[in-house]
Design a protein around this motif. Structure first.
Motif, mmCIF file in Angstrom:
data_model
loop_
_atom_site.group_PDB
_atom_site.id
_atom_site.type_symbol
_atom_site.label_atom_id
_atom_site.label_comp_id
_atom_site.label_asym_id
_atom_site.label_seq_id
_atom_site.Cartn_x
_atom_site.Cartn_y
_atom_site.Cartn_z
ATOM 1 N N GLY A 85 0.644 -1.312 -0.023
ATOM 2 C CA GLY A 85 -0.038 -0.045 -0.094
ATOM 3 C C GLY A 85 0.936 1.135 -0.046
ATOM 4 N N SER A 86 1.917 1.217 0.738
ATOM 5 C CA SER A 86 2.695 2.606 0.773
ATOM 6 C C SER A 86 3.576 2.688 -0.651
ATOM 7 N N THR A 87 3.760 1.845 -1.146
ATOM 8 C CA THR A 87 4.183 1.900 -2.900
ATOM 9 C C THR A 87 3.175 2.187 -3.710
ATOM 10 N N LEU A 88 2.048 1.960 -3.166
ATOM 11 C CA LEU A 88 0.932 2.195 -4.161
ATOM 12 C C LEU A 88 0.548 3.821 -4.055
ATOM 13 N N VAL A 89 0.369 4.125 -2.964
ATOM 14 C CA VAL A 89 0.334 5.780 -2.756
ATOM 15 C C VAL A 89 1.371 6.604 -3.082
ATOM 16 N N GLY A 90 2.621 5.936 -3.068
ATOM 17 C CA GLY A 90 3.737 6.779 -3.374
ATOM 18 C C GLY A 90 3.633 6.861 -4.931
ATOM 19 N N PRO A 98 3.838 7.960 0.655
ATOM 20 C CA PRO A 98 4.274 7.174 1.984
ATOM 21 C C PRO A 98 4.536 7.782 3.177
ATOM 22 N N PHE A 99 4.921 9.096 3.231
ATOM 23 C CA PHE A 99 5.018 10.048 4.494
ATOM 24 C C PHE A 99 3.688 9.792 4.974
ATOM 25 N N TRP A 100 2.580 9.991 4.621
ATOM 26 C CA TRP A 100 1.219 9.980 5.336
ATOM 27 C C TRP A 100 0.795 8.575 5.590
ATOM 28 N N PHE A 101 1.149 7.593 4.885
ATOM 29 C CA PHE A 101 1.328 6.102 5.299
ATOM 30 C C PHE A 101 1.599 5.820 6.650
ATOM 31 N N ALA A 102 2.986 6.050 6.603
ATOM 32 C CA ALA A 102 3.963 6.117 7.752
ATOM 33 C C ALA A 102 3.349 6.613 8.958
ATOM 34 N N ALA A 103 2.972 8.063 8.852
ATOM 35 C CA ALA A 103 2.452 8.791 9.872
ATOM 36 C C ALA A 103 0.984 8.482 10.124
ATOM 37 N N ALA A 308 9.791 4.048 9.811
ATOM 38 C CA ALA A 308 10.800 4.188 8.630
ATOM 39 C C ALA A 308 10.510 3.170 7.546
ATOM 40 N N ILE A 309 9.567 1.886 7.764
ATOM 41 C CA ILE A 309 9.407 0.881 6.816
ATOM 42 C C ILE A 309 8.756 1.463 5.705
ATOM 43 N N PRO A 310 7.144 1.755 6.042
ATOM 44 C CA PRO A 310 6.328 2.259 4.805
ATOM 45 C C PRO A 310 7.145 3.568 4.247
ATOM 46 N N TRP A 311 7.603 4.434 5.114
ATOM 47 C CA TRP A 311 8.382 5.810 4.396
ATOM 48 C C TRP A 311 9.534 5.349 3.471
ATOM 49 N N CYS A 312 10.334 4.671 3.888
ATOM 50 C CA CYS A 312 11.708 4.495 3.207
ATOM 51 C C CYS A 312 11.154 3.490 1.988
ATOM 52 N N LEU A 313 10.674 2.278 2.076
ATOM 53 C CA LEU A 313 10.385 1.474 1.168
ATOM 54 C C LEU A 313 9.151 1.924 0.277
ATOM 55 N N GLY A 314 8.191 2.751 0.698
ATOM 56 C CA GLY A 314 7.252 3.293 -0.049
ATOM 57 C C GLY A 314 7.845 4.138 -1.045
ATOM 58 N N THR A 315 8.638 5.203 -0.688
ATOM 59 C CA THR A 315 9.244 6.232 -1.359
ATOM 60 C C THR A 315 10.195 5.726 -2.414
ATOM 61 N N LEU A 316 11.033 4.630 -1.850
ATOM 62 C CA LEU A 316 12.241 4.172 -2.936
ATOM 63 C C LEU A 316 11.623 3.545 -3.933
ATOM 64 N N ILE A 614 16.570 6.166 4.597
ATOM 65 C CA ILE A 614 17.463 5.081 4.534
ATOM 66 C C ILE A 614 18.132 4.755 6.138
ATOM 67 N N ILE A 615 18.713 5.663 6.573
ATOM 68 C CA ILE A 615 19.142 5.381 7.660
ATOM 69 C C ILE A 615 18.371 4.954 8.840
ATOM 70 N N TRP A 616 16.980 5.601 8.789
ATOM 71 C CA TRP A 616 16.023 5.317 9.897
ATOM 72 C C TRP A 616 15.769 3.692 9.527
ATOM 73 N N VAL A 617 15.580 3.169 8.447
ATOM 74 C CA VAL A 617 15.151 1.978 8.299
ATOM 75 C C VAL A 617 16.084 0.977 8.575
ATOM 76 N N TRP A 618 17.636 1.351 8.386
ATOM 77 C CA TRP A 618 18.550 0.399 8.913
ATOM 78 C C TRP A 618 18.444 0.310 10.523
ATOM 79 N N ILE A 619 18.139 1.554 11.020
ATOM 80 C CA ILE A 619 18.413 1.511 12.482
ATOM 81 C C ILE A 619 16.982 0.470 12.857
ATOM 82 N N THR A 620 15.956 0.566 12.223
ATOM 83 C CA THR A 620 14.722 -0.246 12.556
ATOM 84 C C THR A 620 15.338 -1.903 12.355
ATOM 85 N N MET A 621 15.818 -1.967 11.504
ATOM 86 C CA MET A 621 16.385 -3.420 11.146
ATOM 87 C C MET A 621 17.223 -3.923 12.292
ATOM 88 N N LEU A 622 18.100 -3.062 12.927
ATOM 89 C CA LEU A 622 19.188 -3.317 13.863
ATOM 90 C C LEU A 622 18.129 -3.562 15.329
#
Length: 673
Positions: A85-90, A98-103, A308-316, A614-622
């Motif tokens: 869905g985040s990539t769909l709205v992006g 994607p920002f509003w999806f994450a927010a 970070a997940i829907p924001w980064c992945l959706g945007t990218l 991207i940095i945020w999603v890497w932190i999420t992974m850790l």
């Protein structure tokens, strides 16, 4: 790209064989189920976690630590629809989507920490939200909330299965109905055996794998020659905006937060997700399963990391699709994606194929499978708790034993697994897709938000208000939704009811009208509920004589929470502050000035935007991958010692799980059975 051919009807030949789809859905599904069943056996053997007791099956003995709680919170919202869905709205709206999806997700996850700690303080023995409602409002309120929660779970799981099945079918050619029915099978198997602890462990494993794959895409995207760097992606999106300007966006650009369509989606999404969180008994089950000191930090860390997940992945991935759509790399070239493909959530799979070929298809197949099975597990355990505790134990067998409750929990797991697949199939043949459910689900999930919050936090909500207001709110929301669709588009159909404006009006009416109704009815004849009454009823089952942990009486549990009230209130204050800060940050201070200024991103600003994501999603992974190991190291050491010695290390593990924070001198303060 000889492996990717066009069919005669213009649709895309799946890049992977059907065998790959069945291998993932069946073979990997059963492998994960076997691993979780084995892990459950090891935990029983080494630290005495026996899933034949209800307290362990449904609440993990209320001892789950902060790390595993945070990972489970991330996983609970790591739906297949979050990524699809985040990539769909992006793709539709640009950076704002994607920002509003994450927010639309993070503020209410953090807010739930407030509800969770309030429940822990007021009803220490609760297994479900509905038990709290029944004690406070009696049978009428209980029946209404059972209906509201089941509606929420049904529409949520249908939303997941529709999106995931369509993606798996597009990637492998597997029949969509086969995917819909086979996806829940492995989930039902390991949830049947392992209960909620298996759900927590599976959440951890799936979330770690998914975040690793997302991080892989943050690198792979910029190895594609057509993109090369964030600056190169910016240039492609500028050209895409000129070729296909977005209606309602400033200058038609994809690179602006001034997007009418995106902010309307954001309103729908944030309200719908408040409903999905607050009316999902699975979220309460995880809060009840967490140790008292783990609830607030677990939900705060999980909610902020999840952003970070829907924001980064959706945007990218949406921008990769827009940038590469005019190249031979893209599966649909030389045409653009059709509205049907977009609405079915295929932006992400097609973008992954364009970036990494068959490897990208495999990656999306894995993350879709893991996301949908992980969240199905949470929904299944949620509904099984309603069936066993709130229907069977309350209305069919008041004298139910521990074994009876477990048997009906097992029945609930199997029943809901079958029902969810059948219901999703019916929606599919009714021409309902991911896009439709993504927009309209708030109409059905929102009516219980305000009455539930009032039930937990406001002592003056009366029984009449609690029973009547959500029903009136549901009727109001549906009437506004259908009436708007008819007035604006001249008909009531799947197409018209899935349009943005009817869904916005219906969702807002469903969310806010029950609050108005409740306040008015309560003011006419207000209640003055005594919170201590919630602790009077015995909810936990008596432990058997051979129970592996030391029995703690109902009276001792109530006394321990009474003694620890000040500390729990401190956690509640912290949760309230973080909830307000997250909402203000993600919904007001960050996006609205950018919306009002009509700013169109420059190259430097866009590069910074993407790098931060991207940095945020890497932190999420850790956090998702390593924090649970660090936080749970003590129990892991007990498991290791138990395996080496062949003996059960129960007493130390139990004690350690109850005293993970600095207040170890209060050894009774976190005893929870």
């Amino acid at each position: 790209m000889s492996w990717l051919d066009k069919r005669n009807d213009g649709t895309i030949e799946p890049p992977l064989p059907q065998a790959a789809g069945y291998a993932v859905v069946i073979a990997i599904g059963f492998l994960i189920a076997f691993i979780m069943i084995f892990a459950t056996h090891v935990l029983k053997k080494t630290v005495g976690e026996d899933n034949k007791t209800t307290e362990m099956f449904m609440t993990a003995n209320r001892s789950v630590g902060t790390g595993l709680t945070a990972s489970a919170v991330i996983s609970s919202w790591l739906w297949s629809t979050a990524m699809l869905g985040s990539t769909l709205v992006g793709y539709n709206f640009g950076v704002a989507g994607p920002f509003w999806f994450a927010a639309g997700c993070s503020p209410m996850i953090v807010f739930f920490s407030l509800l969770g700690i309030a429940c822990k303080m007021r009803v220490p023995e609760a297994h479900t939200l509905l038990e709290i409602i029944r004690i406070r409002y009696g049978t009428p309120g209980h029946v209404v909330w059972i209906a509201l929660c089941l509606i929420n779970n049904i529409i949520a799981i249908a939303n997941m299965l529709l999106g995931a099945s369509a993606a798996i079918t597009a990637l492998t050619g597997m029949h969509i109905i086969a995917a819909t029915f086979l996806l829940p099978v492995g989930v039902v198997l390991y949830t049947f055996v392992g209960g909620i602890k298996a759900t927590f462990l599976t959440d951890y494993f799936h979330t770690f794998v998914i975040t690793i794959i997302i991080c892989f895409f943050t690198i792979k995207t910029f190895t594609v020659p057509e993109i090369g760097s964030p600056a190169g992606l910016y240039d492609l999106i500028v050209e895409a905006g000129k070729a296909h300007p977005v209606a309602g966006n400033e200058d038609g650009s994809y690179l602006t937060m001034t997007s009418k369509g995106a902010i309307l989606f954001g309103i729908i999404h944030v309200l719908a997700n408040f409903g999905l969180v607050i009316m999902d008994t699975g979220f309460f089950a995880k809060a009840f399963s967490a140790a008292p000191q783990a609830v607030v930090p677990g939900y705060i860390i999980g909610g902020i990391a999840y952003f970070a997940i829907p924001w980064c992945l959706g945007t990218l991935m949406s921008f990769s699709a827009l940038g590469l759509e005019g190249t031979e790399r893209f599966p649909t070239f030389p045409r653009r994606m059709s509205t049907v493909e977009i609405s079915n959530g295929l932006v992400l799979p097609y973008a992954a194929i364009a970036l990494a070929g068959k490897g990208g298809a495999v990656a999306v197949l894995l993350i879709t499978f893991m996301a949908v099975t992980s969240t199905i597990s949470a929904q299944v355990i949620s509904v099984s708790s309603i069936i066993s505790f709130d229907i069977y134990r309350q209305y069919f067998n008041r004298a139910a034993t521990d074994r009876d409750a477990i048997r009906w929990s097992h029945f609930g797991v199997v029943f809901f697994g079958l029902f969810s697949a059948s219901f999703s199939t019916a929606l599919y043949y009714g021409n309902v897709d991911l896009g439709w459910t993504l927009y309209m689900l708030g109409v059905l999930t929102c009516p219980g938000i305000m009455p539930t919050v009032f039930a937990i936090l406001w002592k003056k909500q009366s029984q009449a208000a609690a029973v009547i207001s959500p029903l009136l709110g549901l009727a109001t929301g549906i009437a506004v939704w259908l009436g708007s669709a008819s007035a604006l588009y001249g008909e009531i159909s799947v197409a018209s009811t899935g349009q943005t404006l009817p869904c916005v009006y219906g969702t807002v009416a469903s969310a806010f009208s029950p609050g108005v109704y409740s306040v008015i009815i309560s003011l006419i004849k207000p209640a003055n509920y005594n919170w201590a009454d919630l602790r009077n009823e015995r909810l936990a089952f008596d432990q058997t004589a051979n129970a592996p942990t030391e029995a703690v009486s109902h009276e001792e549990k109530v006394a321990s929470y009474t003694a620890d009230k000040a500390r729990l209130k401190h956690w509640g204050t912290l949760a309230a502050v973080w909830s307000a800060a997250t909402f203000l940050g993600h919904w007001v201070l960050w996006p609205l000035p950018m919306y009002a200024s009509k700013y169109v991103f420059g190259k430097g600003f866009f590069v910074a935007w993407l790098v931060v994501a991207i940095i945020w999603v890497w932190i999420t992974m850790l956090i998702a991958g390593f924090y649970p190991i660090i936080d749970g190291w003590k129990q892991l050491s007990h498991v290791y010692r138990g395996l080496r010695s062949g003996n059960t290390v129960v007493q130390e593990a139990s004690y350690g799980s109850r005293n993970q924070d600095s207040d170890k001198d209060q050894s009774n303060s976190t005893s929870e059975g």
